[in-house]
Motif scaffolding. Structure first.
Motif, PDB file in Angstrom:
ATOM      1  N   TYR A   6       0.861  -1.174   0.000  1.00 53.08           N
ATOM      2  CA  TYR A   6       0.000   0.000   0.000  1.00 53.08           C
ATOM      3  C   TYR A   6       0.895   1.220   0.000  1.00 53.08           C
ATOM      4  CZ  TYR A   6      -4.366  -2.467   0.795  1.00 53.08           C
ATOM      5  OH  TYR A   6      -5.468  -3.258   0.635  1.00 53.08           O
ATOM      6  N   GLY A   8       0.543   5.473   0.369  1.00 58.16           N
ATOM      7  CA  GLY A   8      -0.395   6.539   0.687  1.00 58.16           C
ATOM      8  C   GLY A   8       0.200   7.568   1.605  1.00 58.16           C
ATOM      9  N   HIS A  19      -4.419   6.673   4.574  1.00 61.48           N
ATOM     10  CA  HIS A  19      -5.183   6.814   3.336  1.00 61.48           C
ATOM     11  C   HIS A  19      -4.252   6.293   2.249  1.00 61.48           C
ATOM     12  CE1 HIS A  19      -8.230   9.577   5.087  1.00 61.48           C
ATOM     13  NE2 HIS A  19      -7.262   9.691   5.969  1.00 61.48           N
ATOM     14  N   ALA A  20      -4.603   5.159   1.637  1.00 64.05           N
ATOM     15  CA  ALA A  20      -3.636   4.513   0.748  1.00 64.05           C
ATOM     16  C   ALA A  20      -4.308   3.811  -0.423  1.00 64.05           C
ATOM     17  CB  ALA A  20      -2.809   3.502   1.538  1.00 64.05           C
ATOM     18  N   ARG A  21      -3.463   3.450  -1.371  1.00 62.51           N
ATOM     19  CA  ARG A  21      -3.866   2.677  -2.535  1.00 62.51           C
ATOM     20  C   ARG A  21      -3.053   1.400  -2.601  1.00 62.51           C
ATOM     21  NH1 ARG A  21      -8.590   3.646  -5.227  1.00 62.51           N
ATOM     22  NH2 ARG A  21      -8.902   5.862  -5.463  1.00 62.51           N
ATOM     23  N   THR A  53      -1.335  12.983  -4.499  1.00 59.02           N
ATOM     24  CA  THR A  53      -2.559  13.074  -5.301  1.00 59.02           C
ATOM     25  C   THR A  53      -2.542  12.063  -6.447  1.00 59.02           C
ATOM     26  OG1 THR A  53      -2.801  15.407  -4.738  1.00 59.02           O
ATOM     27  CG2 THR A  53      -3.987  14.632  -6.703  1.00 59.02           C
ATOM     28  N   LEU A  56      -2.925   8.441  -4.982  1.00 59.09           N
ATOM     29  CA  LEU A  56      -4.251   8.161  -4.418  1.00 59.09           C
ATOM     30  C   LEU A  56      -5.369   8.178  -5.456  1.00 59.09           C
ATOM     31  CD1 LEU A  56      -4.172  10.038  -0.981  1.00 59.09           C
ATOM     32  CD2 LEU A  56      -3.752   7.608  -1.458  1.00 59.09           C
ATOM     33  N   ASP A  59      -5.986   2.511  -7.624  1.00 56.00           N
ATOM     34  CA  ASP A  59      -5.234   1.338  -7.215  1.00 56.00           C
ATOM     35  C   ASP A  59      -4.368   0.998  -8.418  1.00 56.00           C
ATOM     36  OD1 ASP A  59      -6.231   0.895  -4.598  1.00 56.00           O
ATOM     37  OD2 ASP A  59      -8.029  -0.050  -5.420  1.00 56.00           O
ATOM     38  N   VAL A  98     -10.463   5.360  -1.947  1.00 54.62           N
ATOM     39  CA  VAL A  98      -9.179   5.219  -1.261  1.00 54.62           C
ATOM     40  C   VAL A  98      -9.383   4.320  -0.046  1.00 54.62           C
ATOM     41  CG1 VAL A  98      -7.459   6.488   0.092  1.00 54.62           C
ATOM     42  CG2 VAL A  98      -8.336   7.463  -2.031  1.00 54.62           C
TER      43      VAL A  98
END
Length: 165
Positions: A6, A8, A19-21, A53, A56, A59, A98
């Protein structure tokens, strides 16, 4: 077998909430750190907020600073975002939201690593699959892949507080 990860950030007002992808392929620090640094330097012009930006927004199947719009995925709907990577989601479906989770719950995710970008310091906190921070790297020191090995190069690595090397 690939290492999932992940990538983020956290918000300063709540540093334990990530807050992650998700990134499907090439999630090892030796790959992710120089890739993020290259995206930051080339695509985002040394702007860590712009890097966050961009990351996020989707994915990812994989991140790749050298990817161009002419590269096609063999999977329908995926697309290359020049200078960033290959998206994981389909172009026909709306993007997944997200992923937001407490860092202490990281062990419940299928990810070998978690990378948290700090826009204020232009650095990346590297966390293990259980959320433990093991190191912090400044983006400008990650531009050359040979310089990224956890535990090496004292001048380029700042261990996380309380982490023994």
């Amino acid at each position: 077998m690939s290492t999932h990860c992940y990538v983020g950030t956290i918000r300063p007002d709540n540093p334990h909430l990530v807050h992650a992808r998700f990134v499907l392929f090439d999630g090892h620090p030796a790959v992710v750190l120089p890739t993020l640094a290259s995206i930051w330097a080339n695509h985002n012009h040394h702007n860590a907020t712009a890097l966050i930006t961009a990351i996020l927004a989707h994915d990812w199947e994989y991140l790749d600073a050298d990817i161009t719009a002419t590269i096609r995925s063999p999977f329908p709907g995926q697309r290359a975002l020049p200078g960033v990577g290959m998206t994981l989601a389909s172009e026909v479906d709306p993007p997944e939201p997200v992923t937001v989770f407490p860092l202490c719950h990281a062990k419940h995710f299928d990810a070998g690593w978690i990378y948290l970008i700090d826009a204020g310091t232009a650095s990346i906190g590297v966390h293990t699959s259980d959320g433990t921070r093991v190191a912090t790297y400044h983006l400008d020191n990650c531009l050359y892949p040979g310089d990224i090995e956890l535990g090496e190069r004292q001048g380029r690595l700042r261990p996380a507080a309380g982490v023994r090397r």
